[in-house]
Design a protein around this motif. Sequence first.
Motif, short mmCIF file in Angstrom:
data_model
loop_
_atom_site.label_atom_id
_atom_site.label_comp_id
_atom_site.label_asym_id
_atom_site.label_seq_id
_atom_site.Cartn_x
_atom_site.Cartn_y
_atom_site.Cartn_z
N TYR A 60 30.77 37.32 65.91
CA TYR A 60 30.52 35.88 65.95
C TYR A 60 30.22 35.40 64.53
O TYR A 60 29.62 36.12 63.72
CB TYR A 60 29.31 35.58 66.86
N ALA A 61 30.66 34.19 64.22
CA ALA A 61 30.30 33.51 62.96
C ALA A 61 29.80 32.13 63.32
O ALA A 61 30.38 31.45 64.19
CB ALA A 61 31.50 33.42 62.03
N LEU A 62 28.74 31.70 62.67
CA LEU A 62 28.09 30.44 63.06
C LEU A 62 28.98 29.24 62.84
O LEU A 62 28.97 28.30 63.63
CB LEU A 62 26.78 30.27 62.27
N ASN A 63 29.77 29.22 61.76
CA ASN A 63 30.66 28.08 61.54
C ASN A 63 32.00 28.56 61.03
O ASN A 63 32.15 29.69 60.56
CB ASN A 63 30.03 27.05 60.59
N ASN A 64 32.98 27.68 61.11
CA ASN A 64 34.35 28.00 60.70
C ASN A 64 34.74 27.25 59.44
O ASN A 64 35.91 26.93 59.24
CB ASN A 64 35.33 27.68 61.83
N GLN A 65 33.77 26.96 58.59
CA GLN A 65 34.04 26.22 57.36
C GLN A 65 35.02 27.00 56.48
O GLN A 65 34.86 28.19 56.25
CB GLN A 65 32.73 25.99 56.60
N THR A 66 36.04 26.30 55.99
CA THR A 66 37.05 26.96 55.16
C THR A 66 37.13 26.37 53.76
O THR A 66 37.90 26.89 52.94
CB THR A 66 38.44 26.85 55.82
#
Length: 293
Positions: A235-241
């Motif tokens: 799991y990763a808290l956000n998908n910011q790229t």
Amino acid sequence: MKNNIITKLSIALFAIVWGGQVQAQSLVNQINVDDLPIIFMGKEVNIHIIAPEPIQFVDLSTNLLIGDLPSENIARIKVEQNGDELMENATQKKQLRSGMDIGIITVVGQSFLAQYRAIYQEQEHNWLASNIHIKAEDMQPLEFPKFKYSNYELKRFAMDIRAKKIKKPIRKKKNLKLRMLLNNVYVLDDYIFLDISIENLTNLPCNIDTMKFSIEDKKIYKATNNQSILLTPLYALNNQTKIRKNYRNIFVFEKFTFPNSKILKIRLIEEQISGRVIDMKVNYSDVLQADTF
């Protein structure tokens, strides 16, 4: 010690609250079809069932209903356009009509099962709902061995970490005007949480191509002898790229171990054409000294 006790009590209270939401269902040995919540459906109207965690599978009890999973936590269901023809080909010739039961929809998540009765309606489309959020009272709790915590719970834990103030980072690395910080390592049962920040020291945004995690040899004597084991976050808290100035994310892994002769490598790779790369080496001692929460 005091902080650990308070944190454990907070987690226990969260478990009680979450468990209390589905307690009524957990005490029921069986649920009759007539007692299931109802979804009214019509032709040419898709129903989107939205779950609080990734959906494992959806079961549609009749061929009058069709659907797919456009997103990990959304099930899209609709009435088969040729439903009348399917009914005519059945043993008892019938036609779709308002108030008819057209099937049972079963949605299975990581920690719950939810079921609905689909009722056909010939009302105008603006009368029908287009999306439904699964309510806590409609969930029957499940427990899969490979999902000790659901993504919903992992998100809550990661957000608790995200709310903590960053003190002195455990590790830091700077390269090509990028700075990577390992703020802290946390452990909860069989899960490891890595709190990672990236600072962009330029005015040029950094577009993340990928974040890689691997176990590698500390010393490489020959290229052919190098053994690299990739680790995939659960799991990763956000998908910011895109990183304009600051980036912070919490990555969750199943418990892993490695000998002192190896290191954990964290690598950020920027999208081409620039393709800046920054990597950080984490010793096993850093993981062994992980905090709890």
